[in-house]
Design a protein around this motif. Structure first.
Motif, PDB file in Angstrom:
ATOM      1  N   ASN A  12       0.809  -1.220   0.000  1.00  0.00           N
ATOM      2  CA  ASN A  12       0.000   0.000   0.000  1.00  0.00           C
ATOM      3  C   ASN A  12       0.842   1.269   0.000  1.00  0.00           C
ATOM      4  O   ASN A  12       0.316   2.358   0.254  1.00  0.00           O
ATOM      5  CB  ASN A  12      -1.016   0.013   1.150  1.00  0.00           C
ATOM      6  CG  ASN A  12      -2.115  -1.000   0.935  1.00  0.00           C
ATOM      7  OD1 ASN A  12      -2.541  -1.226  -0.207  1.00  0.00           O
ATOM      8  ND2 ASN A  12      -2.566  -1.640   1.994  1.00  0.00           N
ATOM      9  N   ASP A 166       1.852   2.949   5.533  1.00  0.00           N
ATOM     10  CA  ASP A 166       0.422   3.261   5.507  1.00  0.00           C
ATOM     11  C   ASP A 166      -0.292   2.941   6.808  1.00  0.00           C
ATOM     12  O   ASP A 166      -1.469   3.264   6.952  1.00  0.00           O
ATOM     13  CB  ASP A 166      -0.263   2.506   4.357  1.00  0.00           C
ATOM     14  CG  ASP A 166      -0.301   1.000   4.589  1.00  0.00           C
ATOM     15  OD1 ASP A 166      -1.389   0.407   4.525  1.00  0.00           O
ATOM     16  OD2 ASP A 166       0.759   0.407   4.839  1.00  0.00           O
ATOM     17  N   ARG A 185      -0.766   8.148   2.576  1.00  0.00           N
ATOM     18  CA  ARG A 185      -2.158   8.093   2.113  1.00  0.00           C
ATOM     19  C   ARG A 185      -2.221   8.010   0.591  1.00  0.00           C
ATOM     20  O   ARG A 185      -3.089   7.349   0.030  1.00  0.00           O
ATOM     21  CB  ARG A 185      -2.932   9.308   2.612  1.00  0.00           C
ATOM     22  CG  ARG A 185      -3.192   9.270   4.121  1.00  0.00           C
ATOM     23  CD  ARG A 185      -4.213   8.200   4.452  1.00  0.00           C
ATOM     24  NE  ARG A 185      -4.441   8.040   5.886  1.00  0.00           N
ATOM     25  CZ  ARG A 185      -3.944   7.078   6.631  1.00  0.00           C
ATOM     26  NH1 ARG A 185      -3.157   6.160   6.078  1.00  0.00           N
ATOM     27  NH2 ARG A 185      -4.211   6.990   7.908  1.00  0.00           N
TER      28      ARG A 185
END
Length: 207
Positions: A12, A166, A185
């Motif tokens: 992520n 993340d 983000r």
């Protein structure tokens, strides 16, 4: 203290990691929710991240839940579909930093075998100056010991490491050791932080 090395999480941050999305596509949201309530798949994955053998751990878990055996095995059989797509903006930042001579490390909760496989699918996973992989280290974030191990190996003072992840718990653990941190983000926000630190220009960061 000025940043001397930049540390990237992978899931992520450089590659999207969303098993729920994969299973929703295969089973539908309602059936997937039923499965995830019945089977602790993320707990299973944590065993892999901690150094458990990739296929054997997942297939062994599948035998504990015969009603979901096939679907659990998908975690291994279709793993690369869950660990995708690439986050191109972040990959650009990794490469832009290295082009400027900034050391770039990875610090990731990732199985030993799954990371080796991912390296065959994603070329940029071989481009880190140092790659700290939990499965190899037998330590996982946010255990303070994994951050201490990174510090001891790389020789960079904690205050000179800038770390993007993340997960807030991973960030908090790094910050508690004195690391500079960025809660990831999106790649644009991360790019802005690197520009603010003077590591890249806006053009170099793709902004």
């Amino acid at each position: 203290m000025a940043v001397q090395a930049v540390v990237f999480d992978i899931g992520n941050v450089l590659i999207e990691w969303n098993p729920e999305r994969f299973y929703d596509g295969r089973l539908g949201a309602a059936r997937r929710q039923e499965m995830f309530q019945a089977v602790d798949l993320h707990g299973m994955n944590e065993l892999v991240d901690a150094g458990g053998p990739f296929r054997e751990t997942i297939y062994g878990w599948a035998e504990r839940y015969p009603a979901w055996r096939e679907e659990i095995r998908w975690w291994f059989d279709h793993w690369i579909e869950m660990a995708s797509p690439r986050i191109e903006g972040s990959i650009h930042l990794l490469r832009a930093l290295r082009a400027k001579g900034v050391p770039v490390f990875a610090l990731t909760n990732f199985g030993t075998d799954s990371f080796a496989y991912a390296q065959t699918q994603y070329d940029f996973l071989g481009e880190f100056d140092r790659a700290y992989v939990s499965g190899r280290m037998k330590l996982t974030k946010p255990d303070p010991a994994i951050y201490a191990a990174v510090e001891a190996d790389c020789g960079v003072p904690p205050e000179a490491l800038l770390f993007a992840d993340d997960r807030a718990d991973n960030i908090a653990a790094a910050a508690a050791r004195g690391w500079q941190t960025h809660l990831f983000r999106d790649w644009q926000g991360w790019a802005g932080r690197l520009v603010a630190e003077g590591l890249l220009s806006r053009d170099e960061a793709g902004l």
